[in-house]
Design a protein around this motif. Structure first.
Motif, short mmCIF file in Angstrom:
data_model
loop_
_atom_site.label_atom_id
_atom_site.label_comp_id
_atom_site.label_asym_id
_atom_site.label_seq_id
_atom_site.Cartn_x
_atom_site.Cartn_y
_atom_site.Cartn_z
N MET A 165 0.77 -1.18 -0.12
CA MET A 165 -0.15 0.07 0.09
C MET A 165 0.79 1.27 -0.03
O MET A 165 0.33 2.35 -0.14
CB MET A 165 -0.95 0.05 1.45
N ALA A 166 2.34 1.18 0.10
CA ALA A 166 2.89 2.44 0.29
C ALA A 166 2.99 3.05 -0.89
O ALA A 166 3.13 4.48 -0.87
CB ALA A 166 4.44 1.91 0.82
N TYR A 167 2.99 2.50 -1.94
CA TYR A 167 3.02 3.25 -3.40
C TYR A 167 1.98 4.15 -3.64
O TYR A 167 1.99 5.20 -3.85
CB TYR A 167 3.19 2.24 -4.51
N GLU A 168 0.56 3.66 -2.99
CA GLU A 168 -0.35 4.33 -3.27
C GLU A 168 -0.54 5.34 -2.11
O GLU A 168 -1.13 6.63 -2.54
CB GLU A 168 -1.87 3.55 -3.03
N GLU A 169 0.13 5.11 -1.23
CA GLU A 169 -0.16 6.23 -0.15
C GLU A 169 0.72 7.37 -0.43
O GLU A 169 0.53 8.67 -0.26
CB GLU A 169 0.20 5.80 1.38
N ALA A 170 1.96 7.07 -1.09
CA ALA A 170 2.80 8.07 -1.43
C ALA A 170 2.27 8.84 -2.81
O ALA A 170 2.43 10.14 -2.63
CB ALA A 170 4.23 7.52 -1.99
N ALA A 171 1.43 8.21 -3.71
CA ALA A 171 0.70 8.83 -4.71
C ALA A 171 -0.20 10.03 -4.08
O ALA A 171 -0.43 11.01 -4.83
CB ALA A 171 0.33 7.78 -5.60
N TYR A 172 -0.86 9.28 -3.17
CA TYR A 172 -2.17 10.18 -2.62
C TYR A 172 -1.51 11.52 -1.95
O TYR A 172 -2.07 12.60 -2.21
CB TYR A 172 -2.97 9.72 -1.50
N VAL A 173 -0.35 11.38 -1.42
CA VAL A 173 0.35 12.48 -0.61
C VAL A 173 0.86 13.38 -1.69
O VAL A 173 0.95 14.88 -1.32
CB VAL A 173 1.59 12.07 0.28
N ASP A 174 1.14 13.04 -2.79
CA ASP A 174 1.49 13.93 -3.87
C ASP A 174 0.33 14.43 -4.59
O ASP A 174 0.90 15.28 -5.59
CB ASP A 174 2.58 13.18 -4.70
N GLY A 175 -0.85 14.14 -4.45
CA GLY A 175 -1.87 14.75 -4.90
C GLY A 175 -2.67 13.95 -6.07
O GLY A 175 -3.51 14.43 -6.78
N ALA A 176 -2.24 12.62 -6.32
CA ALA A 176 -2.62 11.83 -7.36
C ALA A 176 -4.12 11.44 -6.91
O ALA A 176 -4.46 11.11 -5.72
CB ALA A 176 -1.82 10.65 -7.54
N SER A 177 -4.85 11.30 -7.91
CA SER A 177 -6.38 11.17 -7.57
C SER A 177 -6.36 9.10 -7.58
O SER A 177 -5.40 8.77 -8.08
CB SER A 177 -7.34 11.33 -8.80
N TYR A 178 -7.29 8.97 -7.22
CA TYR A 178 -7.80 7.30 -6.97
C TYR A 178 -7.31 6.69 -8.60
O TYR A 178 -6.85 5.77 -8.79
CB TYR A 178 -8.74 6.96 -6.65
N PHE A 179 -8.08 7.47 -9.56
CA PHE A 179 -7.92 6.89 -11.00
C PHE A 179 -6.38 7.02 -11.50
O PHE A 179 -5.96 6.16 -12.22
CB PHE A 179 -8.86 7.73 -11.88
N THR A 180 -5.77 8.14 -11.07
CA THR A 180 -4.53 8.32 -11.50
C THR A 180 -3.43 7.24 -10.93
O THR A 180 -2.80 6.77 -11.73
CB THR A 180 -4.10 9.78 -11.39
N THR A 181 -3.57 7.20 -9.59
CA THR A 181 -3.07 6.23 -8.78
C THR A 181 -3.14 4.61 -9.34
O THR A 181 -2.18 4.00 -9.70
CB THR A 181 -3.22 6.08 -7.61
N MET A 182 -4.27 4.36 -9.80
CA MET A 182 -4.45 2.97 -10.53
C MET A 182 -3.92 2.91 -11.65
O MET A 182 -3.03 1.90 -12.03
CB MET A 182 -6.11 2.76 -10.42
N ILE A 183 -4.08 3.91 -12.68
CA ILE A 183 -3.44 3.79 -13.84
C ILE A 183 -1.80 3.91 -14.19
O ILE A 183 -1.35 3.22 -14.66
CB ILE A 183 -3.87 4.80 -15.03
N ARG A 184 -1.25 4.90 -13.30
CA ARG A 184 0.17 5.27 -13.55
C ARG A 184 0.88 4.43 -12.51
O ARG A 184 2.14 4.41 -12.53
CB ARG A 184 0.34 6.75 -13.37
N ILE A 185 0.38 3.90 -11.28
CA ILE A 185 1.06 3.35 -10.23
C ILE A 185 1.06 1.89 -10.35
O ILE A 185 1.87 0.95 -10.49
CB ILE A 185 1.01 4.04 -9.06
#
Length: 295
Positions: free
Chosen positions: A182-202
């Motif tokens: 989950m650490a990758y998604e949490e880091a993306a959320y901190v950087d301001g990424a949306s749920y959709f962006t996190t799913m597609i790009r991470i």
């Protein structure tokens, strides 16, 4: 440090395994090689020794099968149906598997149970109800559109393929997504990424081996599927997929004793799957084992 010595029983067991694997490989390779060899023989050569090497390469068999037997048309239909079904399947299954693996919401357990239950439904048992449902739907379509829509429509066939493959695909993908940290998604959320962006790009790039595995398994299933295509594509002059067209070719060429065309048609069906497997075999193995090594 002591080295473990190989006992006579272990050597015998390994030899037995090698012999079994060799026999299995021979039983698979010999029929495939024989089909390729028979596809370039002239009809007169089939009257002699069936295991004899071809006297020459009679490529006319492929031309006749492609044009006269309409295998070229069937090949194009299979490519369209398979590609469209894979696109629909991935567009629906990837987000669904990710959400079911990562989030808990009202009804999530029910959705998981429903998709798990779909694994135990054999498509061959429900193809008749699907056909009858489409027959009734065509009655409505004729009254509204003036022509049928659900039967003899390769887009509808692709949609049925994708729908029937959803349970297995979501089960496989969600199991893999659950192993990703989950650490990758949490880091993306901190950087301001949306749920959709996190799913597609991470997440999707990280799940690439599993996605390739899903694509390969479903490609093989869609490309070789016969029952649904035969049931929903009822027009004798309309588009058929390769397995249905090959069955028609087998009936026609057995009666006409045009065996070269028949085996050329078999090669056309087998060749794409062999090429695809050779290209992605490493990714396939990685996708099947990586999920179990994580976590």
């Amino acid at each position: 440090m002591e080295t473990k010595k190989t006992t006579g029983g272990e050597r015998l067991y390994k030899a037995f395994i090698y012999v079994c694997l060799s026999i299995l490989a021979i039983t698979i390779i010999v029929p495939v090689a024989w089909v390729f060899m028979a596809s370039v023989k002239e009809n007169s050569e089939f009257m002699g020794n069936p295991w004899a090497l071809p006297a020459g390469f009679h490529w006319q068999n492929f031309t006749d099968a492609w044009v006269k037997a309409r295998m070229g048309e069937y090949f194009f239909n299979s490519v369209v149906v398979t590609a469209l079904a894979l696109v629909i399947l991935l567009v629906v299954a990837l987000p669904a598997a990710y959400v079911l693996a990562r989030y808990r919401f009202r009804g999530s357990k029910l959705w998981n149970i429903m998709f798990m239950g779909g694994l135990f439904i054999n498509v061959n048992y429900i193809v008749v109800p699907i056909f009858l449902m489409f027959v009734e739907g065509d009655k409505v379509a004729r009254s509204v559109l003036g022509h049928s829509f659900f039967l003899n429509n390769i887009v509808v066939v692709a949609l049925v393929y994708a729908a029937t493959a959803l349970p297995f695909t979501i089960y496989l993908l969600s199991g893999y997504f659950a192993t990703l940290p989950m650490a990758y998604e949490e880091a993306a959320y901190v950087d301001g990424a949306s749920y959709f962006t996190t799913m597609i790009r991470i997440i999707m790039p990280m799940a690439k081996p599993s996605i390739i595995t899903v694509i390969l398994f479903n490609f093989l299933s869609f490309w070789n599927e016969y029952i649904i295509a035969m049931t929903l594509l009822t027009d004798p002059n309309g588009g058929k997929t390769l397995p249905v067209g090959l069955m028609n070719l087998m009936k026609a060429q057995n009666a006409a004793a045009q065996y070269g065309q028949l085996y050329a048609g078999l090669v056309m069906v087998m060749l794409p799957t062999l090429i695809l497997y050779i290209c992605v075999q490493k990714k396939l193995t990685q996708g099947m084992t990586l999920g179990g090594l994580k976590g």
